[in-house]
Design an enzyme around this catalytic site. Structure first.
Site, PDB file in Angstrom:
ATOM      1  N   GLY A  24     -15.921 -53.939 -19.157  1.00  0.00           N
ATOM      2  CA  GLY A  24     -15.104 -53.616 -17.986  1.00  0.00           C
ATOM      3  C   GLY A  24     -14.775 -52.149 -17.903  1.00  0.00           C
ATOM      4  N   ALA A  25     -15.762 -51.291 -18.198  1.00  0.00           N
ATOM      5  CA  ALA A  25     -15.498 -49.859 -18.329  1.00  0.00           C
ATOM      6  C   ALA A  25     -15.569 -49.097 -17.017  1.00  0.00           C
ATOM      7  CB  ALA A  25     -16.485 -49.242 -19.326  1.00  0.00           C
ATOM      8  N   ASN A  26     -15.831 -49.766 -15.916  1.00  0.00           N
ATOM      9  CA  ASN A  26     -16.000 -49.030 -14.663  1.00  0.00           C
ATOM     10  C   ASN A  26     -14.681 -48.735 -13.954  1.00  0.00           C
ATOM     11  OD1 ASN A  26     -16.632 -52.089 -14.148  1.00  0.00           O
ATOM     12  ND2 ASN A  26     -15.758 -51.325 -12.236  1.00  0.00           N
ATOM     13  N   GLY A  28      -9.956 -48.988 -14.258  1.00  0.00           N
ATOM     14  CA  GLY A  28      -8.734 -49.351 -14.957  1.00  0.00           C
ATOM     15  C   GLY A  28      -8.682 -48.932 -16.409  1.00  0.00           C
ATOM     16  N   GLY A  30     -10.365 -50.017 -18.970  1.00  0.00           N
ATOM     17  CA  GLY A  30     -11.667 -49.816 -19.580  1.00  0.00           C
ATOM     18  C   GLY A  30     -12.233 -48.441 -19.287  1.00  0.00           C
ATOM     19  N   SER A 154      -2.386 -59.751 -23.423  1.00  0.00           N
ATOM     20  CA  SER A 154      -1.358 -59.411 -22.440  1.00  0.00           C
ATOM     21  C   SER A 154      -0.026 -59.943 -22.928  1.00  0.00           C
ATOM     22  CB  SER A 154      -1.695 -60.054 -21.086  1.00  0.00           C
ATOM     23  OG  SER A 154      -0.572 -60.073 -20.224  1.00  0.00           O
ATOM     24  N   TYR A 179      -4.100 -68.017 -16.721  1.00  0.00           N
ATOM     25  CA  TYR A 179      -4.160 -66.664 -17.273  1.00  0.00           C
ATOM     26  C   TYR A 179      -3.459 -66.604 -18.619  1.00  0.00           C
ATOM     27  CZ  TYR A 179      -3.626 -61.605 -17.703  1.00  0.00           C
ATOM     28  OH  TYR A 179      -3.674 -60.304 -18.161  1.00  0.00           O
TER      29      TYR A 179
END
Length: 316
Positions: A24-26, A28, A30, A154, A179
């Protein structure tokens, strides 16, 4: 609880001999973590569902670190075939893996299913990263020196319960309940992985958990967007503006967990400010449920069955 009131990315040190994966590095957290690793010299693999968005993120990172070594590799954590393809591709192109950041996730979205029929929050947040870590474990073990698996949870894991009778929320679905279950699963996995590594006599790999507190990212907006709730979307935007810290600060616990020499496997890192929602990273304690070894072992066995990924690490 151990505080580090002044810990920032300036204390990460030179990482020019390190290889890091950030899921998820694209965007936020990440993206901010990947940028910090890159600006400190690491060879960073941006593991992204959208290659196009990953490439755009890589270009932004190169603006800050022109000499950085970046690769963008497609990874859809909602598809076990994609996870296997990613692990194979990474092993073919990289000799070492020093840090695996299990960061990507979805939050409080309407019920949907992954390509393999898992409820999406449980499937992406937990099962996807469980499978990915297992497929990369040999590479982590084969890398010289200490390596780390950092799993992002979280603070809302405290509301979670593992419902083994309805893990996929097929009979009853609450978006926040699902979640919380997925984020509790992240911690049960992180701690159980550490126990199994040590039980197998593997001292070189450390499993660490973290949480970002309340950080301003796109994550909070996706649930209202997908459910078509304009009021919910504006409410999330307003809460982010008033309460949240920026994504770069929210990424500090993950970066601290990944790089600080004083970190040991099995620890939990989060921001030490107001209600653990903001501030500099520190060592913390997660909920009592997250340390339940009986639940962790059962979840591990179920996760191996569901994903088909077997670690070969027996429980004690």
């Amino acid at each position: 609880m151990s505080t580090n009131d002044d810990w920032t990315t300036e204390r990460m040190g030179d990482m020019s001999d390190k290889t890091v994966i950030v899921t998820g590095a694209n965007s936020g957290l990440g993206f901010e973590a990947a940028r910090a690793f890159a600006t400190h010299g690491a060879n960073v693999a941006l593991a992204c569902r959208s290659v196009e968005r990953g490439v755009a993120a890589g270009e932004r990172i190169r603006d800050d670190a022109p000499a950085t070594r970046l690769t963008v590799v497609e990874l859809d954590l909602a598809d076990l075939d994609s996870i296997r393809a990613f692990a194979t591709s990474f092993a073919d192109t990289h000799d070492d893996l020093h840090v695996l950041c299990n960061n990507a996730g979805v939050m409080a979205i309407p019920r949907s299913e992954t390509a393999d029929g898992f409820e999406t929050q449980f499937g992406v947040n937990h099962l996807g990263h469980f499978a990915l870590t297992g497929l990369l474990l040999d590479q982590l073990r084969g890398t010289d020196g200490e390596t780390r698996v950092v799993t992002q949870s979280s603070g809302l894991h405290e509301n979670g319960e593992i419902d083994f009778d309805d893990l996929q929320s097929a009979h009853s679905y609450d978006e926040w309940g699902a979640y919380g279950q997925s984020k509790l699963a992240n911690l049960l996995f992180a701690y159980e992985l550490q126990r199994r590594l040590r039980g197998a006599g593997i001292e070189s790999v450390e499993s660490v958990a973290c949480h970002p507190g309340y950080a301003d990212t796109n994550l909070q907006q996706r649930g209202p967007e997908q459910s078509g709730s304009t009021l919910g979307l504006w409410g999330m935007k307003a809460a982010n503006a008033v309460l949240a810290q920026d994504a770069a600060t929210g990424a500090l616990p993950m970066l601290y967990a990944a790089t600080a020499p004083e970190i040991d496997g099995g620890e939990y890192i989060g921001p030490g400010g107001f209600q653990n929602m903001r501030g500099h990273p520190e060592k913390q304690r997660s909920s009592g449920r997250s340390y339940d070894e009986t639940t962790a072992k059962r979840l591990w066995d179920v996760s191996e069955e569901l994903t088909g990924v077997r670690y070969g690490l027996d429980s004690n």
